[in-house]
Design a protein around this motif. Structure first.
Motif, PDB file in Angstrom:
ATOM      1  N   ARG A 117       0.819  -1.218   0.000  1.00 25.81           N
ATOM      2  CA  ARG A 117       0.000   0.000   0.000  1.00 25.81           C
ATOM      3  C   ARG A 117       0.850   1.265   0.000  1.00 25.81           C
ATOM      4  O   ARG A 117       0.379   2.332   0.395  1.00 25.81           O
ATOM      5  CB  ARG A 117      -0.960  -0.003   1.197  1.00 25.81           C
ATOM      6  CG  ARG A 117      -2.097  -1.011   1.014  1.00 25.81           C
ATOM      7  CD  ARG A 117      -3.072  -0.984   2.160  1.00 25.81           C
ATOM      8  NE  ARG A 117      -4.136  -1.958   1.970  1.00 25.81           N
ATOM      9  CZ  ARG A 117      -4.967  -2.364   2.928  1.00 25.81           C
ATOM     10  NH1 ARG A 117      -4.853  -1.861   4.138  1.00 25.81           N
ATOM     11  NH2 ARG A 117      -5.896  -3.258   2.672  1.00 25.81           N
ATOM     12  N   TYR A 118       2.076   1.141  -0.461  1.00 27.02           N
ATOM     13  CA  TYR A 118       2.915   2.334  -0.638  1.00 27.02           C
ATOM     14  C   TYR A 118       3.060   2.564  -2.130  1.00 27.02           C
ATOM     15  O   TYR A 118       3.757   1.833  -2.818  1.00 27.02           O
ATOM     16  CB  TYR A 118       4.280   2.131   0.019  1.00 27.02           C
ATOM     17  CG  TYR A 118       5.217   3.320  -0.105  1.00 27.02           C
ATOM     18  CD1 TYR A 118       4.727   4.631  -0.129  1.00 27.02           C
ATOM     19  CD2 TYR A 118       6.585   3.132  -0.185  1.00 27.02           C
ATOM     20  CE1 TYR A 118       5.583   5.712  -0.236  1.00 27.02           C
ATOM     21  CE2 TYR A 118       7.453   4.210  -0.277  1.00 27.02           C
ATOM     22  CZ  TYR A 118       6.953   5.488  -0.308  1.00 27.02           C
ATOM     23  OH  TYR A 118       7.801   6.560  -0.409  1.00 27.02           O
ATOM     24  N   TYR A 119       2.394   3.583  -2.639  1.00 26.28           N
ATOM     25  CA  TYR A 119       2.339   3.837  -4.074  1.00 26.28           C
ATOM     26  C   TYR A 119       3.377   4.895  -4.443  1.00 26.28           C
ATOM     27  O   TYR A 119       3.197   6.085  -4.174  1.00 26.28           O
ATOM     28  CB  TYR A 119       0.925   4.266  -4.469  1.00 26.28           C
ATOM     29  CG  TYR A 119      -0.098   3.224  -4.105  1.00 26.28           C
ATOM     30  CD1 TYR A 119      -0.240   2.071  -4.870  1.00 26.28           C
ATOM     31  CD2 TYR A 119      -0.888   3.357  -2.965  1.00 26.28           C
ATOM     32  CE1 TYR A 119      -1.158   1.087  -4.529  1.00 26.28           C
ATOM     33  CE2 TYR A 119      -1.808   2.380  -2.617  1.00 26.28           C
ATOM     34  CZ  TYR A 119      -1.939   1.246  -3.397  1.00 26.28           C
ATOM     35  OH  TYR A 119      -2.836   0.275  -3.053  1.00 26.28           O
ATOM     36  N   THR A 120       4.454   4.440  -5.047  1.00 33.47           N
ATOM     37  CA  THR A 120       5.577   5.328  -5.359  1.00 33.47           C
ATOM     38  C   THR A 120       5.543   5.833  -6.793  1.00 33.47           C
ATOM     39  O   THR A 120       6.367   6.681  -7.156  1.00 33.47           O
ATOM     40  CB  THR A 120       6.905   4.604  -5.113  1.00 33.47           C
ATOM     41  OG1 THR A 120       6.975   3.444  -5.957  1.00 33.47           O
ATOM     42  CG2 THR A 120       7.030   4.155  -3.661  1.00 33.47           C
ATOM     43  N   TYR A 121       4.611   5.364  -7.603  1.00 33.82           N
ATOM     44  CA  TYR A 121       4.599   5.789  -9.006  1.00 33.82           C
ATOM     45  C   TYR A 121       4.306   7.275  -9.160  1.00 33.82           C
ATOM     46  O   TYR A 121       4.648   7.870 -10.184  1.00 33.82           O
ATOM     47  CB  TYR A 121       3.602   4.963  -9.827  1.00 33.82           C
ATOM     48  CG  TYR A 121       2.171   4.979  -9.331  1.00 33.82           C
ATOM     49  CD1 TYR A 121       1.321   6.053  -9.584  1.00 33.82           C
ATOM     50  CD2 TYR A 121       1.644   3.896  -8.636  1.00 33.82           C
ATOM     51  CE1 TYR A 121       0.017   6.055  -9.140  1.00 33.82           C
ATOM     52  CE2 TYR A 121       0.344   3.881  -8.184  1.00 33.82           C
ATOM     53  CZ  TYR A 121      -0.477   4.966  -8.439  1.00 33.82           C
ATOM     54  OH  TYR A 121      -1.774   4.965  -7.979  1.00 33.82           O
ATOM     55  N   VAL A 122       3.698   7.907  -8.144  1.00 34.37           N
ATOM     56  CA  VAL A 122       3.438   9.343  -8.240  1.00 34.37           C
ATOM     57  C   VAL A 122       4.749  10.125  -8.315  1.00 34.37           C
ATOM     58  O   VAL A 122       4.795  11.219  -8.902  1.00 34.37           O
ATOM     59  CB  VAL A 122       2.589   9.853  -7.057  1.00 34.37           C
ATOM     60  CG1 VAL A 122       1.208   9.229  -7.070  1.00 34.37           C
ATOM     61  CG2 VAL A 122       3.282   9.603  -5.726  1.00 34.37           C
ATOM     62  N   TYR A 123       5.817   9.577  -7.742  1.00 37.62           N
ATOM     63  CA  TYR A 123       7.093  10.288  -7.773  1.00 37.62           C
ATOM     64  C   TYR A 123       7.657  10.402  -9.185  1.00 37.62           C
ATOM     65  O   TYR A 123       8.522  11.246  -9.439  1.00 37.62           O
ATOM     66  CB  TYR A 123       8.110   9.598  -6.867  1.00 37.62           C
ATOM     67  CG  TYR A 123       7.658   9.410  -5.427  1.00 37.62           C
ATOM     68  CD1 TYR A 123       6.849  10.351  -4.795  1.00 37.62           C
ATOM     69  CD2 TYR A 123       8.031   8.282  -4.701  1.00 37.62           C
ATOM     70  CE1 TYR A 123       6.429  10.172  -3.481  1.00 37.62           C
ATOM     71  CE2 TYR A 123       7.634   8.104  -3.389  1.00 37.62           C
ATOM     72  CZ  TYR A 123       6.825   9.042  -2.788  1.00 37.62           C
ATOM     73  OH  TYR A 123       6.413   8.863  -1.478  1.00 37.62           O
ATOM     74  N   ASP A 124       7.185   9.551 -10.085  1.00 37.65           N
ATOM     75  CA  ASP A 124       7.673   9.602 -11.465  1.00 37.65           C
ATOM     76  C   ASP A 124       7.361  10.937 -12.126  1.00 37.65           C
ATOM     77  O   ASP A 124       8.006  11.322 -13.103  1.00 37.65           O
ATOM     78  CB  ASP A 124       7.063   8.468 -12.296  1.00 37.65           C
ATOM     79  CG  ASP A 124       7.512   7.090 -11.828  1.00 37.65           C
ATOM     80  OD1 ASP A 124       8.547   7.011 -11.136  1.00 37.65           O
ATOM     81  OD2 ASP A 124       6.826   6.104 -12.143  1.00 37.65           O
ATOM     82  N   GLU A 125       6.356  11.652 -11.602  1.00 34.39           N
ATOM     83  CA  GLU A 125       5.991  12.955 -12.164  1.00 34.39           C
ATOM     84  C   GLU A 125       6.737  14.102 -11.502  1.00 34.39           C
ATOM     85  O   GLU A 125       6.507  15.275 -11.848  1.00 34.39           O
ATOM     86  CB  GLU A 125       4.482  13.173 -12.030  1.00 34.39           C
ATOM     87  CG  GLU A 125       3.642  12.179 -12.824  1.00 34.39           C
ATOM     88  CD  GLU A 125       2.179  12.578 -12.884  1.00 34.39           C
ATOM     89  OE1 GLU A 125       1.904  13.794 -12.972  1.00 34.39           O
ATOM     90  OE2 GLU A 125       1.326  11.677 -12.843  1.00 34.39           O
ATOM     91  N   LEU A 126       7.622  13.789 -10.553  1.00 36.93           N
ATOM     92  CA  LEU A 126       8.344  14.823  -9.807  1.00 36.93           C
ATOM     93  C   LEU A 126       9.837  14.672 -10.078  1.00 36.93           C
ATOM     94  O   LEU A 126      10.469  13.732  -9.592  1.00 36.93           O
ATOM     95  CB  LEU A 126       8.072  14.679  -8.301  1.00 36.93           C
ATOM     96  CG  LEU A 126       6.598  14.705  -7.883  1.00 36.93           C
ATOM     97  CD1 LEU A 126       6.470  14.439  -6.394  1.00 36.93           C
ATOM     98  CD2 LEU A 126       5.946  16.038  -8.250  1.00 36.93           C
TER      99      LEU A 126
END
Length: 404
Positions: A117-126
């Protein structure tokens, strides 16, 4: 615990980074409030108003003997004294891990209590933001004393009472890891429906502020808080009148062919529902006796039950690895073909969406609020499958990377 671990602890280790202050003594205090200045009701708002930490320092001050110790405080732990900012950390959930990343501490991640439940794909936009996925994959469920000894972190971003109530620890186990490895620092904040949680709760930004104190990163926190408040205020000026807003049913069902649904109540002020409160939605279960999903309540609704409520919008958790389109092509498609599900207004109108993360930190929350705005008010903010951005990715990345 092996003799090797005991012997290894006799030599100087990272444990010297931190120690408990006098306010935290004995396991018995962990079950309730410690009687420090954090006691009392929390703010209802999820904005940054909140109560300040007990004591903090913007920069670790030096004297002739080295850095001055400083303290951070959170219930149910109490005060923790740090000799210097922790370098290595473990977090139970993605919300606290995301807080550490937002504070520029991504390189210190050594493991997680529940990695799925740790979603790290959002960091791909940063640009320039991320975590070591190898560390996550090597230690994805850190819940045993042996694992805490093995990782030898400087701080554990866990609510210790969660370990006691979910994983059969006792207060002596908590004290052992605290004394021999490093302190715990956390509060289970994603929901407020567990009977054992009889101590103070925090909003997302109240907890984030306390974690910022741990890492001595007040400036980054304040920059994030300003960005967050500006973002939410802008969205709220664009919301339609209350009587024109849809009512929403939030649920969990992880299969692509759902038959029953575990209900969440939006009146629960847990951080997992922050975006819906900020966007002023109405709980479709308002006025019913349906209870919130919790450790003790595992009740489910079938399609007939749901048809009695017939919400305008249905938000289903458990599908965060899917894109918006993939969700529509699987879960929504199945519901449209269901003999009873197809009668639901939300299904007929195509207003069934992914329900967001259970554990969200400040970076997650920006992305989830943007998504929620599109789900609930597409006429104003654009379709959820579109690419319109409602907050500045580069500004977020700059703060994380220290360009404040």
């Amino acid at each position: 615990m092996s003799d090797n671990n005991v012997n290894r602890r006799e030599a100087p280790t990272r444990r010297e980074y931190v120690k408990y202050g006098g306010a935290v003594v004995g396991g018995g205090l962990l079950a309730g409030c410690t009687g420090n200045a954090d006691d009392g009701a929390t703010e209802d708002t999820e904005n940054t108003g909140g109560t300040p930490t007990n004591s903090t320092t913007d920069d670790t001050t030096e004297n002739e003997d080295g850095p001055e110790p400083y303290t951070a405080s959170i219930e149910p732990v109490g005060e923790v004294t740090f000799k210097r900012p922790p370098e290595r950390w473990v977090a139970y959930d993605g919300g606290y891990a995301d807080m550490a990343v937002a504070l520029g501490q991504g390189d210190g991640l050594t493991g997680l209590g529940y990695a799925p439940r740790y979603y790290t794909y959002v960091y791909d936009e940063l640009p320039g933001v991320g975590v070591d996925r190898d560390a996550v994959e090597a230690h994805p469920e850190v819940r045993t004393k042996e694992e805490f000894y093995e990782l030898d972190a400087d701080v554990h971003l866990y609510d210790p009472q969660m370990l006691v109530n979910w994983f059969d620890w006792d207060d002596d186990d908590v004290d052992e890891i605290t004394e021999n490895v490093a302190p715990f620092f956390g509060n289970l904040i994603f929901r407020r429906s567990d009977e054992w949680h009889d101590y103070r709760y925090y909003t997302l930004y109240e907890a984030f502020e306390r974690v910022a104190t741990v890492f001595d990163e007040t400036a980054r926190f304040e920059a994030f808080a300003a960005l967050h408040d500006e973002f939410i205020a802008d969205l709220q000026t664009r919301l339609p009148p209350v009587d024109e807003r849809p009512n929403v049913f939030l649920t969990f069902e992880g299969t692509e062919e759902p038959e029953t649904f575990s209900p969440y109540r939006l009146i629960d002020k847990g951080t997992s529902k922050k975006q819906w409160r900020d966007l002023g939605v109405t709980d479709a279960l308002a006025g019913t006796d349906i209870e919130n999903l919790s450790t003790s309540n595992r009740g489910e609704l079938d399609y007939e039950n749901l048809l009695e409520v017939d919400p305008d919008v249905i938000l289903i958790r458990g599908h965060e690895r899917k894109s918006a389109q993939e969700f529509r092509d699987t879960v929504l498609a199945y519901m449209k073909d269901h003999s009873v599900g197809s009668e639901l207004a939300a299904v007929q109108n195509g207003r069934v969406y992914r329900g967001g993360y259970l554990n969200q930190g400040p970076i997650h929350n920006l992305f989830l609020t943007e998504r929620a705005a599109k789900q609930i008010y597409p006429e104003e903010f654009g379709d959820v499958t579109g690419n319109e951005q409602l907050f500045d990715r580069q500004r977020v990345a700059d703060i994380v990377n220290g360009d404040i």
